[in-house]
Write a protein that holds these residues in place. Sequence first.
Motif: not given
Length: 338
Positions: A207, A209-211, A213, A216-221
């Motif tokens: 959560t 990492a997605g917030l 980054t 896009a959220a997927w890059t944090g994931w």
Amino acid sequence: MAELRAWAREKGYYSVPLWEKALRGLELVAAPALAFVLLAQGGVAAALGALILGLHYPRTAYLGHDLAHGQWAPRNETKARIMLRLVSLGQGFGSTWWVEKHELHHAFPNACRVGEDGIRAPIDGDIDSPPWLVWDKSLAQYNAKARQAGLGRALTFLLPRFQVSLFFPILSVARFNWSWQSIDVAVKNKQWTEATLCVAHWVVGFTLAGLITPGAAWTGWLWFFASQLLGGFILAFVFVLNHTGMEVYEAAEAKGFYDRQARATRNTPSSPLHDWLTGGLNSQIEHHMFPSLSRRRLAQMREATKAAMLESGYPYVTLDNRNAIRAVLCALGEAARA
């Protein structure tokens, strides 16, 4: 060996000073905080953050390992329990599963027993990965018996055949398996706090990492997932160098505790960098002979331990990293062909 243990205790090698405890605690909090701050910067900074977080996971595991061995204090004391809870949150797997599994490993490293069916089965859980991996050729029948039906059977038939080629990728995903097993055991033992903290590690990590980054959220994931792969690889790699490719024996044939440790354990090179990266577990022989010894003192015990073991008639095996890796891969190759 008993005299050497008494000598080490007199020298204070079993004590962890307050400054070291404070440093470990600071590292537990500061490393992931810095990693997520770097993620928010994006680009090269984010990549550096993933590296820091990946290195943080084995470091956190080493701290949990120290605590579970009672190196700081008896693990049922309040301070040790609090630290183990923090490790569960920071690591994603907890002490209930690990202690149960690891204490058996220390008592019987690489040991097996012959069942009523005449098939050799492992006692040590660290060489018990059926039906996915065959760690030693003497366990081929045991793994064959454990194979599932249908698609599972096909998959578990193929994996051991290619386990040498797939070995390093498999090490990278080890953390996910350990976390799942840890949560499962905690729930079965009604250790609800531990199970919740292990789950929270993943929920909060993905959560956050997605917030934060910048993309896009997927890059944090993906960033968080990559750090998990790196951390899992390092930790699993450290473990396998210590025992895989060493003797797998029947427990009834061993001549006591020290003989069991000597048969199944090897050291790899020691240096300030090696000792830091492996949490001192490159001095695996010393750790197995003296499990509660402070990790900072393990390398200092090498010469004395070697002399005492050779004098007592036990082997003392040390390999450089290249030959240790070769021994591991040769053992896996022989097991795959068995």
